[in-house]
Motif scaffolding. Structure first.
Motif, PDB file in Angstrom:
ATOM      1  N   GLY A  95      55.690  32.066  22.561  1.00  0.00           N
ATOM      2  CA  GLY A  95      54.496  31.291  22.579  1.00  0.00           C
ATOM      3  C   GLY A  95      53.884  31.578  23.698  1.00  0.00           C
ATOM      4  N   HIS A  96      53.092  30.851  23.867  1.00  0.00           N
ATOM      5  CA  HIS A  96      51.884  30.902  25.018  1.00  0.00           C
ATOM      6  C   HIS A  96      52.534  30.377  26.446  1.00  0.00           C
ATOM      7  CE1 HIS A  96      48.459  31.662  22.620  1.00  0.00           C
ATOM      8  NE2 HIS A  96      48.830  30.474  21.795  1.00  0.00           N
ATOM      9  N   LEU A  97      52.131  31.686  27.362  1.00  0.00           N
ATOM     10  CA  LEU A  97      52.889  31.310  28.676  1.00  0.00           C
ATOM     11  C   LEU A  97      51.872  30.567  29.538  1.00  0.00           C
ATOM     12  CD1 LEU A  97      55.037  31.634  30.638  1.00  0.00           C
ATOM     13  CD2 LEU A  97      54.070  34.055  31.317  1.00  0.00           C
ATOM     14  N   PHE A  98      50.534  31.084  29.398  1.00  0.00           N
ATOM     15  CA  PHE A  98      49.531  30.574  30.469  1.00  0.00           C
ATOM     16  C   PHE A  98      48.594  29.472  29.729  1.00  0.00           C
ATOM     17  CE2 PHE A  98      50.091  35.186  31.594  1.00  0.00           C
ATOM     18  CZ  PHE A  98      50.840  34.616  32.981  1.00  0.00           C
ATOM     19  N   GLN A  99      48.120  28.619  30.670  1.00  0.00           N
ATOM     20  CA  GLN A  99      47.002  27.515  30.257  1.00  0.00           C
ATOM     21  C   GLN A  99      45.729  28.393  29.757  1.00  0.00           C
ATOM     22  OE1 GLN A  99      47.521  23.803  32.297  1.00  0.00           O
ATOM     23  NE2 GLN A  99      45.316  24.072  32.589  1.00  0.00           N
ATOM     24  N   GLY A 100      45.531  28.450  28.475  1.00  0.00           N
ATOM     25  CA  GLY A 100      44.103  29.049  28.086  1.00  0.00           C
ATOM     26  C   GLY A 100      43.793  30.228  28.827  1.00  0.00           C
ATOM     27  N   ARG A 101      42.488  30.668  28.818  1.00  0.00           N
ATOM     28  CA  ARG A 101      42.221  31.682  29.670  1.00  0.00           C
ATOM     29  C   ARG A 101      41.978  31.397  31.074  1.00  0.00           C
ATOM     30  NH1 ARG A 101      35.983  34.003  28.401  1.00  0.00           N
ATOM     31  NH2 ARG A 101      35.555  32.167  29.180  1.00  0.00           N
ATOM     32  N   TYR A 102      42.145  32.500  31.809  1.00  0.00           N
ATOM     33  CA  TYR A 102      42.331  32.326  33.355  1.00  0.00           C
ATOM     34  C   TYR A 102      40.793  31.629  33.801  1.00  0.00           C
ATOM     35  CZ  TYR A 102      38.814  36.117  33.170  1.00  0.00           C
ATOM     36  OH  TYR A 102      37.828  36.904  33.081  1.00  0.00           O
ATOM     37  N   SER A 103      40.900  31.018  34.974  1.00  0.00           N
ATOM     38  CA  SER A 103      39.798  30.271  35.488  1.00  0.00           C
ATOM     39  C   SER A 103      39.088  31.132  36.513  1.00  0.00           C
ATOM     40  CB  SER A 103      40.025  28.914  35.887  1.00  0.00           C
ATOM     41  OG  SER A 103      40.741  29.115  37.002  1.00  0.00           O
ATOM     42  N   SER A 104      37.636  31.443  36.657  1.00  0.00           N
ATOM     43  CA  SER A 104      37.412  32.248  37.847  1.00  0.00           C
ATOM     44  C   SER A 104      36.209  31.431  38.380  1.00  0.00           C
ATOM     45  CB  SER A 104      37.073  33.881  37.507  1.00  0.00           C
ATOM     46  OG  SER A 104      35.809  33.751  36.379  1.00  0.00           O
ATOM     47  N   ALA A 105      36.039  31.740  39.779  1.00  0.00           N
ATOM     48  CA  ALA A 105      35.109  31.093  40.517  1.00  0.00           C
ATOM     49  C   ALA A 105      34.291  32.085  41.312  1.00  0.00           C
ATOM     50  CB  ALA A 105      35.268  30.002  41.377  1.00  0.00           C
ATOM     51  N   ALA A 106      33.132  32.416  41.048  1.00  0.00           N
ATOM     52  CA  ALA A 106      32.197  33.200  41.851  1.00  0.00           C
ATOM     53  C   ALA A 106      32.096  32.966  43.214  1.00  0.00           C
ATOM     54  CB  ALA A 106      31.033  33.408  41.181  1.00  0.00           C
ATOM     55  N   ILE A 107      32.427  33.934  44.376  1.00  0.00           N
ATOM     56  CA  ILE A 107      32.204  33.777  45.665  1.00  0.00           C
ATOM     57  C   ILE A 107      30.838  34.370  45.956  1.00  0.00           C
ATOM     58  CG2 ILE A 107      32.950  34.221  47.874  1.00  0.00           C
ATOM     59  CD1 ILE A 107      35.882  34.571  46.413  1.00  0.00           C
ATOM     60  N   GLU A 108      29.705  33.448  45.831  1.00  0.00           N
ATOM     61  CA  GLU A 108      28.469  34.125  46.063  1.00  0.00           C
ATOM     62  C   GLU A 108      28.291  34.327  47.560  1.00  0.00           C
ATOM     63  OE1 GLU A 108      26.586  34.106  43.570  1.00  0.00           O
ATOM     64  OE2 GLU A 108      27.334  32.795  42.188  1.00  0.00           O
ATOM     65  N   ASP A 109      28.849  33.934  48.791  1.00  0.00           N
ATOM     66  CA  ASP A 109      28.669  34.219  50.027  1.00  0.00           C
ATOM     67  C   ASP A 109      29.569  34.923  50.456  1.00  0.00           C
ATOM     68  OD1 ASP A 109      28.205  34.315  52.787  1.00  0.00           O
ATOM     69  OD2 ASP A 109      27.441  32.377  52.822  1.00  0.00           O
TER      70      ASP A 109
END
Length: 248
Positions: A95-109
């Motif tokens: 079964g699935h190990l991870f909670q959906g797709r990974y999350s990513s936040a852009a570092i704009e500065d």
């Protein structure tokens, strides 16, 4: 509805988080953690991605990446798939190990990058697991001792080397910048607001004098909270918040 693609960031810097499904453990022991780090290093080299920082906790992982080729999705898919397959086989699960797709936040500065790296390294401290200096499963000691596979040059350039890095890691961070990282990482809205406001209860904002109330609303908006979230935790109407912060 089709899943929307991720928007590429101009700096090519990202804060990525992988979480266990239902907050389940994704690392049982040092063998699991070493396997993950070995694959992280190998795949980063293959996909031409620079790992700037990382921290492995029991049920989630933080990684800060520089992705000049724009192949973050391919890199993360390979990393998550190879580790999930390994973990399931080793521990006799399916079964699935991870909670959906990974999350990513852009570092704009790029200077905001320092706050993100510090937040990642402080995870074991905030969880009450270990001091950052003693924690084996983050890149902090690699920065202090100038070793390991993480790419340290950008952070060193911004901060002035390993000695200044230690000083920065131990200093008081900007509350507003820290709250922005917390919000992008999925931390609860109330905790984000209290961090941004220096520990104040957001509910008192509604009863504060107009200029003070408006200043607090702008701070919360700059941390990434939307009008609905601010209204819910402060009791201030969305109409007022929209006027003050320019949000719809």
């Amino acid at each position: 509805m089709a899943r929307t693609g991720r928007v590429r960031c101009e700096t090519d810097l990202y804060h990525v988080t992988i979480r266990g499904c239902g907050r389940q453990i994704i690392f049982e022991d040092a063998v699991d953690r070493n396997f993950f780090l070995d694959r992280l290093e190998l795949l980063a080299e293959q996909e031409r991605v620079d790992v700037i920082a990382y921290c492995l906790m029991d049920n989630h992982v933080h990684i800060v990446l520089f992705d000049p080729e724009g192949d973050l999705g391919v890199f993360m898919q390979r990393l998550c798939c190879v580790y999930a397959r390994y973990f399931n086989e080793r521990h006799g699960r399916s079964g699935h190990l991870f909670q959906g797709r990974y999350s990513s936040a852009a570092i704009e500065d790029v200077r905001y990058l320092l706050t993100v790296v510090r937040y990642v390294h402080d995870n074991p401290v905030k969880a009450g697991v270990s001091g950052r200096e003693c924690y084996q499963w983050s890149s902090y000691r690699g920065y202090v001792e100038d070793r390991g596979f993480v790419s340290r040059s950008l952070v060193y350039e911004l901060i002035g080397g390993a000695v200044r890095f230690v000083e920065f890691s131990s200093s008081e961070d900007s509350r507003r910048d820290l709250a922005r990282v917390m919000h992008s990482d999925g931390v609860g809205v109330l905790e984000v607001a209290r961090t941004a406001l220096g520990g104040r209860d957001p509910l008192v904002i509604g009863a504060s004098p107009g200029p003070e109330r408006d200043a607090c609303i702008r701070i919360l908006s700059e941390c990434g909270l939307n009008a609905s979230e601010i209204s819910r935790i402060t009791g201030v109407s969305r109409k007022v918040i929209s006027r003050v912060a320019g949000q719809n």
